[in-house]
Design a protein around this motif. Structure first.
Motif, short mmCIF file in Angstrom:
data_model
loop_
_atom_site.label_atom_id
_atom_site.label_comp_id
_atom_site.label_asym_id
_atom_site.label_seq_id
_atom_site.Cartn_x
_atom_site.Cartn_y
_atom_site.Cartn_z
N ARG A 104 0.91 -1.31 -0.07
CA ARG A 104 0.11 -0.01 -0.20
C ARG A 104 0.75 1.28 -0.12
O ARG A 104 0.43 2.52 0.13
CB ARG A 104 -0.85 -0.19 1.29
N GLY A 105 2.22 1.21 -0.05
CA GLY A 105 3.05 2.27 -0.08
C GLY A 105 3.51 2.80 1.04
O GLY A 105 3.86 3.88 1.21
N TYR A 106 3.06 2.28 2.29
CA TYR A 106 3.13 2.71 3.59
C TYR A 106 4.80 2.85 3.85
O TYR A 106 5.02 3.78 4.62
CB TYR A 106 2.57 1.81 4.91
N SER A 107 5.57 2.02 3.64
CA SER A 107 7.01 1.99 3.85
C SER A 107 7.46 3.16 3.08
O SER A 107 8.44 4.01 3.63
CB SER A 107 7.74 0.57 3.64
N ARG A 108 7.20 3.31 1.85
CA ARG A 108 7.80 4.55 1.03
C ARG A 108 7.56 5.73 1.65
O ARG A 108 8.20 6.74 1.94
CB ARG A 108 7.05 4.22 -0.31
N HIS A 109 6.16 5.67 2.03
CA HIS A 109 5.75 7.10 2.80
C HIS A 109 6.59 7.40 4.07
O HIS A 109 7.13 8.46 4.32
CB HIS A 109 4.06 7.14 3.23
N CYS A 110 6.92 6.26 4.82
CA CYS A 110 7.47 6.45 6.01
C CYS A 110 9.09 6.79 5.71
O CYS A 110 9.69 7.70 6.41
CB CYS A 110 7.62 5.10 6.94
N LEU A 111 9.62 6.22 4.75
CA LEU A 111 11.07 6.36 4.44
C LEU A 111 11.03 7.71 3.81
O LEU A 111 12.16 8.57 4.09
CB LEU A 111 11.47 5.36 3.34
N GLU A 112 10.19 8.36 3.02
CA GLU A 112 10.12 9.73 2.60
C GLU A 112 10.24 10.65 3.56
O GLU A 112 10.96 11.61 3.46
CB GLU A 112 9.22 9.79 1.48
N ALA A 113 9.35 10.35 4.72
CA ALA A 113 9.28 11.46 5.68
C ALA A 113 10.62 11.31 6.22
O ALA A 113 11.33 12.49 6.80
CB ALA A 113 8.10 11.03 6.63
N LEU A 114 11.20 10.07 6.58
CA LEU A 114 12.53 9.96 7.19
C LEU A 114 13.54 10.95 6.47
O LEU A 114 14.33 11.49 7.07
CB LEU A 114 12.99 8.80 7.56
N LEU A 115 13.64 10.79 5.09
CA LEU A 115 14.48 11.14 4.33
C LEU A 115 14.36 12.93 4.49
O LEU A 115 15.44 13.64 4.19
CB LEU A 115 14.49 10.93 2.74
N GLY A 116 13.11 13.20 4.56
CA GLY A 116 12.92 14.83 4.89
C GLY A 116 13.56 15.37 6.12
O GLY A 116 14.10 16.37 6.33
N TRP A 117 13.47 14.59 7.12
CA TRP A 117 14.12 14.74 8.21
C TRP A 117 15.65 14.82 8.23
O TRP A 117 16.07 15.63 8.88
CB TRP A 117 13.80 13.75 9.33
N TYR A 118 16.14 14.03 7.38
CA TYR A 118 17.55 14.23 7.10
C TYR A 118 17.85 15.54 6.50
O TYR A 118 18.88 15.90 6.85
CB TYR A 118 18.07 13.06 6.37
N ARG A 119 17.35 15.69 5.51
CA ARG A 119 17.38 17.00 4.84
C ARG A 119 17.55 18.21 5.76
O ARG A 119 18.13 19.36 5.40
CB ARG A 119 16.40 17.13 3.59
N GLU A 120 16.27 18.30 6.55
CA GLU A 120 16.08 19.30 7.44
C GLU A 120 17.53 19.62 8.44
O GLU A 120 17.61 20.70 8.74
CB GLU A 120 14.97 19.08 8.21
N ARG A 121 17.87 18.48 8.61
CA ARG A 121 19.28 18.40 9.72
C ARG A 121 20.53 18.58 8.81
O ARG A 121 21.39 18.45 9.51
CB ARG A 121 19.15 17.13 10.41
N GLY A 122 20.23 18.80 7.59
CA GLY A 122 21.68 18.72 6.90
C GLY A 122 22.62 17.73 6.71
O GLY A 122 23.96 17.87 6.50
N VAL A 123 21.92 16.48 6.59
CA VAL A 123 22.83 15.18 6.61
C VAL A 123 22.80 14.94 5.11
O VAL A 123 21.93 14.45 4.46
CB VAL A 123 21.96 14.02 7.41
N PRO A 124 24.21 15.02 4.65
CA PRO A 124 24.36 14.55 3.14
C PRO A 124 24.49 13.34 2.71
O PRO A 124 24.42 13.19 1.73
CB PRO A 124 25.81 15.51 3.07
N ARG A 125 24.73 12.46 3.50
CA ARG A 125 24.87 10.84 3.22
C ARG A 125 24.17 10.21 4.16
O ARG A 125 24.27 10.25 5.22
CB ARG A 125 26.42 10.50 3.39
N ILE A 126 23.43 9.05 3.64
CA ILE A 126 22.60 8.17 4.31
C ILE A 126 22.95 6.76 3.87
O ILE A 126 22.93 6.32 2.86
CB ILE A 126 21.27 8.49 4.30
N ASP A 127 23.26 5.95 4.95
CA ASP A 127 23.50 4.59 4.61
C ASP A 127 22.46 3.49 5.26
O ASP A 127 21.63 3.98 6.21
CB ASP A 127 24.77 4.21 5.36
N LEU A 128 22.35 2.48 4.45
CA LEU A 128 21.53 1.42 5.00
C LEU A 128 21.76 0.01 4.72
O LEU A 128 22.65 -0.04 3.76
CB LEU A 128 19.85 1.81 4.65
#
Length: 155
Positions: A104-128
């Motif tokens: 239903r796209g729920y994980s995508r929505h959650c991950l997009e919100a998390l990526l937005g949080w990283y952007r707001e904090r100025g985090v340039p590199r994200i690993d997983l």
């Protein structure tokens, strides 16, 4: 109205329930001894809205009070270098959808919100670390495989 919301300390038990589903998908285990400590840690870390950890969730649409999906991550402050002057990096570590609510796209929505949080904090590199089933989602959001192999020491 957004499907996604930022997790609060009261979500800790549900986040750990989803984490167990995710971990069992990678390597099934009957060990649940880690869960009380994980709940306590999440309660503490989620209580600080400006802290180094965030989780974004979608509530189950059936009104059961459970979570349908989540994505969690943390920020690490290290030393700067080429391409990452501030030395900030993010680590995504808990993306999971309850099997009853998948596709239903729920994980995508959650991950997009998390990526937005990283952007707001100025985090340039994200690993997983990606499972085979999760890799298409991550690739669609711009994640790429890296050439550096991971190594680990357990003390």
């Amino acid at each position: 109205m957004s499907l996604v919301r930022r997790a609060v300390p009261e979500d800790a038990e549900e986040l750990v329930r989803l984490r167990k589903i995710m971990l069992d998908a990678m390597s099934p285990s009957h060990d649940v001894g880690w869960q009380p400590a994980a709940v306590a840690t999440l309660r503490r870390l989620l209580a600080s809205p400006d802290g180094e950890l965030a989780a974004f969730v979608v509530d189950a649409p059936d009104g059961s009070g459970t979570l349908a999906a989540c994505a969690a991550g943390s920020v690490h402050e290290g030393l700067g270098g080429p391409g990452n002057h501030a030395g900030l990096s993010g680590h995504v570590f808990n993306v999971c959808t309850d099997p009853r609510h998948r596709r239903r796209g729920y994980s995508r929505h959650c991950l997009e919100a998390l990526l937005g949080w990283y952007r707001e904090r100025g985090v340039p590199r994200i690993d997983l670390l990606a499972t085979a089933s999760g890799e298409p989602l991550y690739a669609s959001l711009g994640f790429e495989r890296t050439p550096a192999p991971a190594m680990r020491l357990t003390l």
